[in-house]
Design a protein around this motif. Structure first.
Motif, short mmCIF file in Angstrom:
data_model
loop_
_atom_site.label_atom_id
_atom_site.label_comp_id
_atom_site.label_asym_id
_atom_site.label_seq_id
_atom_site.Cartn_x
_atom_site.Cartn_y
_atom_site.Cartn_z
N UNK A 55 0.85 -1.19 0.00
CA UNK A 55 0.00 0.00 0.00
C UNK A 55 0.89 1.24 0.00
N UNK A 56 0.53 2.19 -0.85
CA UNK A 56 1.31 3.42 -0.97
C UNK A 56 0.94 4.40 0.14
N UNK A 57 1.94 5.01 0.74
CA UNK A 57 1.68 6.02 1.77
C UNK A 57 2.58 5.85 2.96
N UNK A 58 2.65 6.91 3.78
CA UNK A 58 3.54 6.90 4.94
C UNK A 58 2.80 7.16 6.25
N UNK A 59 1.48 7.16 6.21
CA UNK A 59 0.73 7.38 7.45
C UNK A 59 0.90 6.17 8.36
N UNK A 60 0.59 6.37 9.63
CA UNK A 60 0.72 5.28 10.60
C UNK A 60 -0.18 4.11 10.23
N UNK A 61 -1.41 4.42 9.80
CA UNK A 61 -2.36 3.36 9.44
C UNK A 61 -1.84 2.52 8.28
N UNK A 62 -1.31 3.18 7.25
CA UNK A 62 -0.80 2.45 6.09
C UNK A 62 0.43 1.62 6.46
N UNK A 63 1.29 2.19 7.30
CA UNK A 63 2.47 1.43 7.75
C UNK A 63 2.05 0.17 8.50
N UNK A 64 1.01 0.31 9.32
CA UNK A 64 0.53 -0.85 10.08
C UNK A 64 -0.09 -1.90 9.16
N UNK A 65 -0.79 -1.45 8.13
CA UNK A 65 -1.37 -2.40 7.17
C UNK A 65 -0.27 -3.15 6.41
N UNK A 66 0.75 -2.43 5.98
CA UNK A 66 1.88 -3.09 5.29
C UNK A 66 2.62 -4.03 6.24
N UNK A 67 2.68 -3.64 7.49
CA UNK A 67 3.31 -4.50 8.50
C UNK A 67 2.50 -5.79 8.67
N UNK A 124 -7.31 -4.97 15.29
CA UNK A 124 -7.80 -3.79 16.00
C UNK A 124 -6.70 -2.73 16.04
N UNK A 125 -7.05 -1.54 15.65
CA UNK A 125 -6.07 -0.46 15.61
C UNK A 125 -5.36 -0.36 14.28
N UNK A 126 -5.57 -1.36 13.41
CA UNK A 126 -4.95 -1.35 12.08
C UNK A 126 -6.02 -1.05 11.03
N UNK A 127 -6.97 -1.96 10.92
CA UNK A 127 -8.07 -1.73 9.98
C UNK A 127 -9.41 -2.17 10.57
#
Length: 198
Positions: A55-67, A124-127
């Protein structure tokens, strides 16, 4: 014969919901044969990098999704190496069944729900929100009480769930559990999502 494995993330596009977030799928391929699983991660089509499969982006939510996606890849590879540790042959479907828990005990409703709810809890806390997780847990508890009261069993096989079961559970929610019409409709919605999960 030597196993070769690859894991590819991609989006399964829903033509009827192009403006909504789409699911990210994982395709497991072993020796040319594939199986797919829903990762539980979602993003908009425009945010999906088809080259790097992330997923493209540097927000915390996107980082957590990629994680979360990276964690799923790691888990798949761990299962692969465990199942081929002694030179045995494994398949993409076997990896999928082990990963999703559909191989054995999860042919039962409450066991499937427990696995589903654990999957939601990890997100929870990710998506997923904590409120969503708690609603699924309350649904599970109502079903557990209904199954115990109606069938005198701790769980019930998925192939025993028919139209009558659904009608009786809805009646149980309205009468025994004394849920209002809107609350009953919401619990039935969560129940159906689980039955037809993933």
């Amino acid at each position: 014969m030597r196993n070769t494995i690859s894991v590819l993330f991609f989006q399964r596009k829903n033509a009827n919901r192009m403006e909504e977030m789409q699911s990210v799928m994982a395709r497991i391929t072993i020796n040319g044969k594939s199986a797919e699983i829903n990762t539980g991660v979602k993003c908009y089509l425009g945010d999906w990098d088809t080259v790097h499969h992330s997923i493209i982006g540097r927000t915390h939510e996107i980082k957590e999704k990629n994680k979360a996606l990276a964690g799923i890849r790691t888990k798949i590879n761990q299962l692969y190496y465990q199942q081929t540790l002694y030179g045995q042959i494994t398949t993409a479907n076997q990896i999928k069944e082990t990963l999703t828990g559909t191989k054995n005990k999860h042919h039962y409703l409450l066991a499937l729900m427990a696995m589903h709810n654990d999957n939601v809890k990890q997100q929870v806390g990710i998506c997923k929100s904590k409120a969503t997780y708690l609603k699924y847990e309350v649904t599970r508890k109502h079903l557990a009480n209904f199954i115990s009261r109606t069938f005198s069993k701790e769980d019930i096989a998925l192939d025993k769930i028919d139209h009558q079961f659904i009608c009786d559970f809805e009646l149980y929610l309205r009468t025994v559990a004394t849920c209002g019409a809107n609350t009953t409709a919401k619990f039935m919605q969560f129940f159906k999502r689980i039955v037809f999960w993933p």
